[in-house]
Write a protein that holds these residues in place. Structure first.
Motif, PDB file in Angstrom:
ATOM      1  N   TYR A   1     -12.643   9.231 -11.304  1.00 26.23           N
ATOM      2  CA  TYR A   1     -11.885   9.009 -10.072  1.00 26.23           C
ATOM      3  C   TYR A   1     -10.936   7.872 -10.388  1.00 26.23           C
ATOM      4  O   TYR A   1     -11.356   6.746 -10.635  1.00 26.23           O
ATOM      5  N   ARG A   2      -9.659   8.189 -10.467  1.00 19.53           N
ATOM      6  CA  ARG A   2      -8.656   7.201 -10.853  1.00 19.53           C
ATOM      7  C   ARG A   2      -7.657   7.054  -9.724  1.00 19.53           C
ATOM      8  O   ARG A   2      -7.084   8.045  -9.274  1.00 19.53           O
ATOM      9  N   MET A   3      -7.439   5.814  -9.257  1.00 24.54           N
ATOM     10  CA  MET A   3      -6.550   5.543  -8.125  1.00 24.54           C
ATOM     11  C   MET A   3      -5.417   4.639  -8.566  1.00 24.54           C
ATOM     12  O   MET A   3      -5.638   3.641  -9.260  1.00 24.54           O
ATOM     13  N   HIS A   4      -4.203   5.022  -8.173  1.00 26.49           N
ATOM     14  CA  HIS A   4      -3.006   4.225  -8.470  1.00 26.49           C
ATOM     15  C   HIS A   4      -2.284   3.937  -7.166  1.00 26.49           C
ATOM     16  O   HIS A   4      -2.029   4.849  -6.380  1.00 26.49           O
ATOM     17  N   GLU A   5      -1.980   2.672  -6.947  1.00 26.77           N
ATOM     18  CA  GLU A   5      -1.263   2.246  -5.755  1.00 26.77           C
ATOM     19  C   GLU A   5      -0.237   1.189  -6.174  1.00 26.77           C
ATOM     20  O   GLU A   5      -0.158   0.824  -7.346  1.00 26.77           O
ATOM     21  N   ASP A   6       0.500   0.672  -5.229  1.00 21.33           N
ATOM     22  CA  ASP A   6       1.514  -0.349  -5.485  1.00 21.33           C
ATOM     23  C   ASP A   6       0.819  -1.709  -5.572  1.00 21.33           C
ATOM     24  O   ASP A   6       0.562  -2.349  -4.556  1.00 21.33           O
ATOM     25  N   THR A   7       0.528  -2.154  -6.794  1.00 18.26           N
ATOM     26  CA  THR A   7      -0.211  -3.405  -6.967  1.00 18.26           C
ATOM     27  C   THR A   7       0.590  -4.608  -6.491  1.00 18.26           C
ATOM     28  O   THR A   7       0.015  -5.568  -5.982  1.00 18.26           O
ATOM     29  N   ALA A   8       1.910  -4.578  -6.627  1.00 12.75           N
ATOM     30  CA  ALA A   8       2.729  -5.701  -6.147  1.00 12.75           C
ATOM     31  C   ALA A   8       2.600  -5.824  -4.624  1.00 12.75           C
ATOM     32  O   ALA A   8       2.475  -6.935  -4.092  1.00 12.75           O
ATOM     33  N   ALA A   9       2.612  -4.701  -3.919  1.00 10.53           N
ATOM     34  CA  ALA A   9       2.457  -4.721  -2.461  1.00 10.53           C
ATOM     35  C   ALA A   9       1.061  -5.216  -2.075  1.00 10.53           C
ATOM     36  O   ALA A   9       0.912  -5.975  -1.112  1.00 10.53           O
ATOM     37  N   LEU A  10       0.038  -4.810  -2.828  1.00 10.92           N
ATOM     38  CA  LEU A  10      -1.315  -5.279  -2.550  1.00 10.92           C
ATOM     39  C   LEU A  10      -1.405  -6.786  -2.745  1.00 10.92           C
ATOM     40  O   LEU A  10      -1.904  -7.510  -1.879  1.00 10.92           O
ATOM     41  N   GLU A  11      -0.919  -7.260  -3.873  1.00 11.63           N
ATOM     42  CA  GLU A  11      -1.015  -8.676  -4.172  1.00 11.63           C
ATOM     43  C   GLU A  11      -0.227  -9.508  -3.165  1.00 11.63           C
ATOM     44  O   GLU A  11      -0.661 -10.598  -2.774  1.00 11.63           O
ATOM     45  N   LYS A  12       0.897  -9.004  -2.685  1.00 11.26           N
ATOM     46  CA  LYS A  12       1.679  -9.696  -1.651  1.00 11.26           C
ATOM     47  C   LYS A  12       0.878  -9.772  -0.339  1.00 11.26           C
ATOM     48  O   LYS A  12       0.881 -10.810   0.334  1.00 11.26           O
ATOM     49  N   ALA A  13       0.193  -8.709   0.010  1.00 14.48           N
ATOM     50  CA  ALA A  13      -0.607  -8.695   1.239  1.00 14.48           C
ATOM     51  C   ALA A  13      -1.855  -9.576   1.126  1.00 14.48           C
ATOM     52  O   ALA A  13      -2.377 -10.045   2.141  1.00 14.48           O
ATOM     53  N   MET A  14      -2.318  -9.813  -0.087  1.00 14.02           N
ATOM     54  CA  MET A  14      -3.531 -10.585  -0.303  1.00 14.02           C
ATOM     55  C   MET A  14      -3.326 -12.091  -0.097  1.00 14.02           C
ATOM     56  O   MET A  14      -4.270 -12.811   0.203  1.00 14.02           O
ATOM     57  N   PHE A  15      -2.074 -12.552  -0.275  1.00 12.60           N
ATOM     58  CA  PHE A  15      -1.835 -14.016  -0.228  1.00 12.60           C
ATOM     59  C   PHE A  15      -0.827 -14.376   0.835  1.00 12.60           C
ATOM     60  O   PHE A  15      -0.094 -13.616   1.335  1.00 12.60           O
TER      61      PHE A  15
END
Length: 136
Positions: free
Chosen positions: A122-136
Motif C-alpha cells: 500500500y503506497r501513498m503519495h501526496e503533496d508533502t510540501a502542502a502537508l509540511e506547511k499545514a503542520m507548522f
C-alpha cells in the motif's frame, strides 16, 4: 464461495481505516504487508513518512495518522485496475489537529495484491510540501 474482488477489498480496507477499525483493516492484508508513505526513508518529525512493514507497523501507522489528522474529504477521481494492482487518484482535505490548518492535496495510491487477494503493498503519495506547511 467467491472471493471478493481486489477493488472491494480495497474499498473495505479504506472504510475500516477511516472508521478507526485498524485490526479489521489489517485482516485484509498479507502478514508482511508493506505500507509506504511518500518515501521509504523514515523521518522523526513525520512518523507517517517511510516504509512500515507488517500488520503491527500498519496499525501504528494508521493510529499515527488518526492522531495527526481530523479526516475530512477523501475523494477518488479515477481508478486503474489490473490483475494484481489498483492505482487510484483523487483529492483530500484533512485538518491537522495540532495547528487547525487544512492539508489539501492531490493524492495517488498504488496497491498490490498477492495471489490470495490480500493487500501486500500500500503506497501513498501526496503533496508533502502542502502537508509540511499545514503542520507548522
Amino acid at each position: 464461495m467467491q472471493r471478493q474482488s481486489n477493488s472491494q477489498t480495497l474499498d473495505h480496507f479504506l472504510e475500516f481505516i477511516f472508521k478507526g477499525e485498524y485490526e479489521h483493516a489489517l485482516e485484509l492484508c498479507a502478514t508482511n504487508v508493506e505500507f509506504v508513505v511518500f518515501r521509504t526513508d523514515v523521518d522523526s518529525q513525520f512518523p507517517i513518512y517511510g516504509a512500515h512493514t507488517g500488520k503491527l507497523a500498519g496499525i501504528t501507522l494508521f493510529k499515527n495518522l488518526a492522531a495527526l489528522f481530523e479526516f475530512g474529504d477523501f475523494e477518488v477521481e479515477e481508478s486503474v485496475v489490473n490483475d494484481n494492482y489498483i492505482i487510484r487518484f483523487g483529492r483530500l482535505a484533512h485538518t491537522v489537529k495540532r495547528t487547525g490548518k487544512v492539508f489539501n492535496s492531490l493524492w495517488a495510491m498504488i496497491v498490490r495484491f498477492d495471489e490470495a487477494g490480500k493487500i501486500c503493498l500500500y503506497r501513498m503519495h501526496e503533496d508533502t510540501a502542502a502537508l509540511e506547511k499545514a503542520m507548522f
